[in-house]
Design an enzyme around this catalytic site. Structure first.
Site, short mmCIF file in Angstrom:
data_model
loop_
_atom_site.label_atom_id
_atom_site.label_comp_id
_atom_site.label_asym_id
_atom_site.label_seq_id
_atom_site.Cartn_x
_atom_site.Cartn_y
_atom_site.Cartn_z
N ARG A 32 -1.38 16.30 -21.53
CA ARG A 32 -1.46 15.49 -20.74
C ARG A 32 -0.40 14.37 -20.78
O ARG A 32 -0.16 13.49 -19.98
CB ARG A 32 -2.73 14.64 -20.38
CG ARG A 32 -3.04 13.83 -19.59
CD ARG A 32 -4.35 13.36 -18.93
NE ARG A 32 -5.63 13.38 -19.85
CZ ARG A 32 -5.70 12.37 -20.91
NH1 ARG A 32 -4.99 11.25 -20.96
NH2 ARG A 32 -6.59 12.54 -21.77
N TYR A 43 4.53 7.14 6.26
CA TYR A 43 3.58 8.27 6.20
C TYR A 43 1.98 7.75 5.94
O TYR A 43 1.93 6.83 5.38
CB TYR A 43 3.91 8.83 4.63
CG TYR A 43 2.85 9.81 4.37
CD1 TYR A 43 2.43 11.00 5.27
CD2 TYR A 43 2.05 9.55 3.06
CE1 TYR A 43 1.63 12.02 5.00
CE2 TYR A 43 1.15 10.72 2.88
CZ TYR A 43 0.83 11.74 3.69
OH TYR A 43 0.08 12.62 3.45
N ASP A 45 10.64 5.31 -1.14
CA ASP A 45 10.33 6.60 -0.79
C ASP A 45 11.33 7.21 -0.33
O ASP A 45 11.79 6.99 0.97
CB ASP A 45 9.02 6.44 0.05
CG ASP A 45 8.27 8.01 0.29
OD1 ASP A 45 9.19 8.98 0.17
OD2 ASP A 45 7.18 8.14 0.54
N LYS A 84 8.07 18.46 -0.58
CA LYS A 84 8.89 18.61 0.55
C LYS A 84 10.55 19.23 0.26
O LYS A 84 10.44 20.28 -0.32
CB LYS A 84 9.26 17.00 1.27
CG LYS A 84 7.86 16.63 1.54
CD LYS A 84 6.82 17.10 2.27
CE LYS A 84 5.69 16.20 2.75
NZ LYS A 84 4.25 16.64 2.32
C1 LIG Z 1 7.30 10.25 3.32
C2 LIG Z 1 6.18 10.84 2.66
N1 LIG Z 1 5.73 10.38 1.33
C3 LIG Z 1 4.75 10.67 0.62
C4 LIG Z 1 3.93 11.79 1.01
C5 LIG Z 1 2.73 12.21 0.10
O1 LIG Z 1 3.19 13.43 -0.56
P1 LIG Z 1 2.11 14.63 -1.02
O2 LIG Z 1 1.90 15.19 0.19
O3 LIG Z 1 3.08 15.41 -1.98
O4 LIG Z 1 1.02 13.83 -1.74
C6 LIG Z 1 4.27 12.47 2.15
C7 LIG Z 1 3.49 13.61 2.72
O5 LIG Z 1 4.01 13.96 3.91
C8 LIG Z 1 5.40 11.84 2.96
O6 LIG Z 1 5.75 12.61 3.91
#
Ligand SMILES: Cc1ncc(COP(=O)(O)O)c(C=O)c1O
Length: 369
Positions: free
Chosen positions: A45, A96, A167, A192
């Protein structure tokens, strides 16, 4: 690795074992929960050499030390978990839906105070900064593609003594590198573009601040939101072609945005690469591209948009983004999606297929509206 390499080369060369006679080109998938005593890791971990290879590669692209997590949301949660109770976070009111929901619940439970702002309105963000501990920026935003003025906002936040986290999932380091603009943290949903094949869930945090790195590393150890070694290996395999995939998807997206904007069945196209888009000039001023996600509203409402999404034969009607295959969905089908997102908005993650095949599919799908 030569540190003058550019992103296309970094994606291919970084995170590989040091060369040796008959040594492997690729990292091993280290399937171990424990290690012999005496080393720096000790337990599965706390560290894993397959994660580390991926971390080196993402870190080289973003320009910071990196930690990978079991998901993008796990990475985001690790950042917020560092904030003392009662801290003020300034964040976008649109982004998101998972991040938005988490921020609202942390705010409503009294864990932190969130000042929700429109990140495209620079004056509003600046006004919210005094007293802020963390400015959380997602740019471009999901799903409305609003662009925050990162150079101005990051500099202003630092002057106010606030930390800044970005982000960078939609833009990717090929388009903008927030750490080089002074941000403390860059976060990715590795699920993604970086991994790029819609076959795994993972997140990452990158930073240049050693003390912050060690706090985030401790948070990962204790919250336990670690990546699986196989997923890390797969993500690194995907990352090798990330610049190729992204450039193709991005040029497809610009072309589709232009064609959609001229289509009579479309009410509005949201894509910062369009000259007519409200975010265009700002995006052009500091971004090296506009990404490969676009959104649009069809004439009518949710039913018309649902019919369009259901009618596609090439584009998959599914959530998520950043894979080689094009995906679309009506965002408001999710109850968690913000009410400020129009009911008929379809988010299209443009993939690497042939542009004419994509356009034919969009045209025939729009006939079902
Ligand atoms: C801009 C953005 N940030 C964070 C996330 C969250 O990521 P995860 O689905 O890998 O937990 C997403 C998921 O669609 C996203 O589009």
């Amino acid at each position: 690795m030569d540190d003058t390499y550019r992103a296309e080369t970094i994606a291919i060369t970084s995170g590989r074992p040091a060369p040796s006679a008959d040594g492997a080109l690729n990292p091993v998938i280290s399937l171990n929960s424990t290690f012999h005593v005496g080393g720096p890791v000790g337990y599965g971990r706390y560290g894993n050499e397959t994660w580390e290879a991926l971390e080196v590669a993402i870190g080289s692209l973003e320009g910071g030390k990196t930690l990978v997590f079991s998901s993008g949301m796990a990475a985001i949660s690790a950042v917020f978990s560092l904030l003392p109770v009662g801290s003020v976070v300034t964040a976008s009111h649109e982004g998101y839906s998972g991040t938005m929901t988490l921020l609202k619940s942390l705010n409503d439970s009294g864990r932190i105070e969130v000042r929700f702002v429109d990140v495209a309105k620079t004056e509003d963000v600046l006004a919210a900064l005094p007293g802020t501990s963390l400015l959380w920026l997602e740019s471009p935003t999901n799903p409305c593609l609003h662009v925050a003025d990162l150079p101005i906002l990051i500099a202003a936040a630092k002057q106010c003594g606030s930390g800044v986290a970005v982000d960078n999932t939609f833009a990717t380091p090929l388009v903008q590198k927030p750490l080089s603009l002074g941000a403390d943290i860059v976060m990715h949903s590795v699920s993604k573009y970086l991994a790029g094949h819609s076959d795994l869930i993972m997140g990452s945090i990158s930073t240049n601040d050693e003390a912050l790195f060690s706090r985030i590393s401790d948070a990962r150890k204790l919250n336990g939101a670690i990546a699986g070694p196989f997923e890390a290996w797969l993500a690194l395999r995907g990352l090798r072609t990330f610049p190729l995939r992204f450039e193709r998807a991005q040029s497809n997206a610009l072309e589709l945005a232009k064609r959609l904007a001229a289509h009579q069945g479309i009410a509005q196209v949201y894509y910062p690469g369009l000259e007519s888009d409200a975010n265009h000039l700002r995006a052009k001023s500091f971004m090296k591209g506009f990404g490969a996600v676009l959104s649009f509203t069809v004439l009518g409402g949710s039913h018309e948009a649902d019919r369009v999404c259901a009618a596609s034969k090439l584009i998959t009607n599914a959530t998520s983004l950043g894979g080689v295959e094009s995906l679309w969905e009506r965002r408001r089908r999710w109850t968690l999606e913000s009410a400020s997102v129009p009911e008929s908005l379809i988010r299209l993650s443009v993939g690497c297929e042939n542009i004419e095949d994509l356009w034919s599919d969009i045209q025939q799908s729009l006939q079902h509206a």
